[in-house]
Write a protein that holds these residues in place. Structure first.
Motif, PDB file in Angstrom:
ATOM      1  N   VAL A  87       4.126  50.443 -65.266  1.00 25.61           N
ATOM      2  CA  VAL A  87       4.266  49.899 -63.912  1.00 25.61           C
ATOM      3  C   VAL A  87       2.899  49.743 -63.253  1.00 25.61           C
ATOM      4  CG1 VAL A  87       5.199  50.334 -61.608  1.00 25.61           C
ATOM      5  CG2 VAL A  87       6.591  50.817 -63.633  1.00 25.61           C
ATOM      6  N   LEU A  88       2.011  50.735 -63.452  1.00 24.70           N
ATOM      7  CA  LEU A  88       0.670  50.673 -62.863  1.00 24.70           C
ATOM      8  C   LEU A  88      -0.109  49.465 -63.377  1.00 24.70           C
ATOM      9  CD1 LEU A  88      -1.676  51.869 -61.215  1.00 24.70           C
ATOM     10  CD2 LEU A  88      -2.244  53.273 -63.224  1.00 24.70           C
ATOM     11  N   THR A  90       1.090  46.774 -64.663  1.00 25.51           N
ATOM     12  CA  THR A  90       1.740  45.554 -64.198  1.00 25.51           C
ATOM     13  C   THR A  90       1.356  45.236 -62.765  1.00 25.51           C
ATOM     14  OG1 THR A  90       3.624  45.956 -65.672  1.00 25.51           O
ATOM     15  CG2 THR A  90       3.962  44.433 -63.836  1.00 25.51           C
ATOM     16  N   VAL A  91       1.379  46.260 -61.910  1.00 26.53           N
ATOM     17  CA  VAL A  91       1.017  46.067 -60.500  1.00 26.53           C
ATOM     18  C   VAL A  91      -0.440  45.630 -60.373  1.00 26.53           C
ATOM     19  CG1 VAL A  91       0.698  47.234 -58.282  1.00 26.53           C
ATOM     20  CG2 VAL A  91       2.772  47.637 -59.620  1.00 26.53           C
ATOM     21  N   VAL A  94      -0.776  41.994 -61.349  1.00 24.33           N
ATOM     22  CA  VAL A  94      -0.296  41.073 -60.313  1.00 24.33           C
ATOM     23  C   VAL A  94      -1.292  40.995 -59.159  1.00 24.33           C
ATOM     24  CG1 VAL A  94       1.498  40.708 -58.576  1.00 24.33           C
ATOM     25  CG2 VAL A  94       2.128  41.394 -60.897  1.00 24.33           C
ATOM     26  N   VAL A  95      -1.790  42.152 -58.732  1.00 22.22           N
ATOM     27  CA  VAL A  95      -2.707  42.195 -57.586  1.00 22.22           C
ATOM     28  C   VAL A  95      -4.017  41.476 -57.890  1.00 22.22           C
ATOM     29  CG1 VAL A  95      -4.091  43.745 -56.153  1.00 22.22           C
ATOM     30  CG2 VAL A  95      -1.703  44.294 -56.628  1.00 22.22           C
ATOM     31  N   VAL A 229       4.638  35.507 -60.494  1.00 25.12           N
ATOM     32  CA  VAL A 229       4.728  36.965 -60.404  1.00 25.12           C
ATOM     33  C   VAL A 229       5.773  37.503 -61.377  1.00 25.12           C
ATOM     34  CG1 VAL A 229       5.441  38.868 -58.902  1.00 25.12           C
ATOM     35  CG2 VAL A 229       3.875  37.132 -58.039  1.00 25.12           C
ATOM     36  N   VAL A 233       5.157  40.177 -64.325  1.00 25.24           N
ATOM     37  CA  VAL A 233       5.897  41.437 -64.423  1.00 25.24           C
ATOM     38  C   VAL A 233       6.462  41.614 -65.835  1.00 25.24           C
ATOM     39  CG1 VAL A 233       7.987  42.636 -63.665  1.00 25.24           C
ATOM     40  CG2 VAL A 233       6.453  41.605 -61.977  1.00 25.24           C
ATOM     41  N   ILE A 289      13.334  44.731 -62.095  1.00 23.75           N
ATOM     42  CA  ILE A 289      12.189  44.383 -61.255  1.00 23.75           C
ATOM     43  C   ILE A 289      12.171  42.891 -60.963  1.00 23.75           C
ATOM     44  CG2 ILE A 289       9.671  44.285 -61.156  1.00 23.75           C
ATOM     45  CD1 ILE A 289       9.562  46.868 -62.689  1.00 23.75           C
TER      46      ILE A 289
END
Length: 309
Positions: A87-88, A90-91, A94-95, A229, A233, A289
């Motif tokens: 998850v980290l 992936t975030v 995206v950011v 996005v 993800v 998600i």
């Protein structure tokens, strides 16, 4: 004869034979794609789901064990950590990639010839496989013979794979370098589809470049941003080869994401039941998600402007 309305709009109406209607394609048109999807997506997914409730080392026949694999996974601290790491990453992807992709895509949509040339050069990473990119950057960032060993004033001891923070930074950087051009291509096409009259009206009102970007371009790119996005993800949660080649889950288990842990369980530990459970969990997490992104963004309620066939 062409009607007055068609003459005014510049469109010529097509005469159809009386009694003949043109509708949407029948279900038969979707049959080949449905069969292909069922054979190569649904059937393997069902087989993985069944295998997740068994114990199998790759030899003999799988032995049904119920929920043992699932219970062991949720009690495994490495598994829980791998989910958070997935998850980290992936975030972070995206950011970092989203603003870069938007800016590059909007810039590349300009009419100047030099932009076309630079865009072609920038899109070169899209031609390379993730494995080739990972091998390339592994050699370039090698602590003994790579760039860090020649610039210790910038990289310290030169071992970018020795700490969790540095290793995660390398993974994010390599993924950004490879996949930002793909998402920029999405935004480039979407930007060119924005009606020019919107910008002309904004210029009449005295809007500058920055104001037009935030008040016209970004709102018009909303659907493309959501699509991009979701792709990020799904891609981020299923990343495997980059971690395998660059960090191998290290140092220790500090970059062991779920996809790599699945490989470690199944093909190194010969515990294919546990590996199948991890794979199924990744499918569920990625799906949930993606649905949350679609729901929160309101993408599912947006009506199309084209009727299609």
């Amino acid at each position: 004869m062409v009607s007055l309305a068609a003459t005014v709009t510049g469109k010529r109406q097509t005469q159809r034979p009386a009694g003949r209607t043109v509708g949407r394609p029948g279900l038969a048109w979707a049959l080949p794609a449905t069969v292909f999807f069922a054979l190569f997506a649904l059937v393997p997914l069902v087989m993985v789901a069944v295998l997740s409730f068994t114990a199998w080392n790759g030899l003999g026949s799988p032995e049904f064990t119920g929920f043992d694999n699932w219970v062991r996974l949720f009690q495994d601290p490495v598994m829980i950590k791998s989910l958070w790491l997935s998850v980290l990453l992936t975030v972070l992807g995206v950011v970092v990639q989203t603003p870069l992709s938007i800016l590059l895509g909007v810039w590349a949509a300009g009419p100047e010839r030099n932009r076309a040339v630079l865009s072609a050069v920038f899109f070169v990473p899209l031609l390379l496989s993730a494995t080739a990119v990972s091998v390339l950057w592994r050699a370039l960032l090698d602590p003994n013979f790579g760039v860090p060993s020649q610039a210790r004033w910038l990289f310290g001891d030169g071992n970018l794979f020795g700490t969790q923070t540095a290793a995660i930074g390398v993974l994010v950087f390599v993924s950004t370098w490879q996949f930002t051009p793909f998402h920029a291509l999405i935004y480039q096409g979407a930007t060119r589809a924005i009606p020019e009259v919107l910008y002309q009206a904004a210029e009449i009102d005295g809007a500058g470049t920055v104001r037009k970007f935030f008040h016209i371009t970004l709102p018009q790119l909303r659907n493309s941003i959501i699509t991009s996005v979701i792709l990020m993800v799904v891609g981020g949660l299923t990343t495997f080869d980059t971690v395998l080649i660059l960090t191998q889950g290290g140092p220790g288990t500090d970059t062991t994401i779920s996809a790599y842990y699945m490989y470690d369980k199944a093909f190194k530990g010969f515990d294919f039941g546990a590996g199948a459970a991890i794979a199924l969990m990744l499918v569920v997490v990625a799906t949930v998600i993606s649905l949350v992104v679609v729901k929160v963004s309101g993408y599912d309620k947006m009506a199309g402007t084209k009727e299609g066939l």
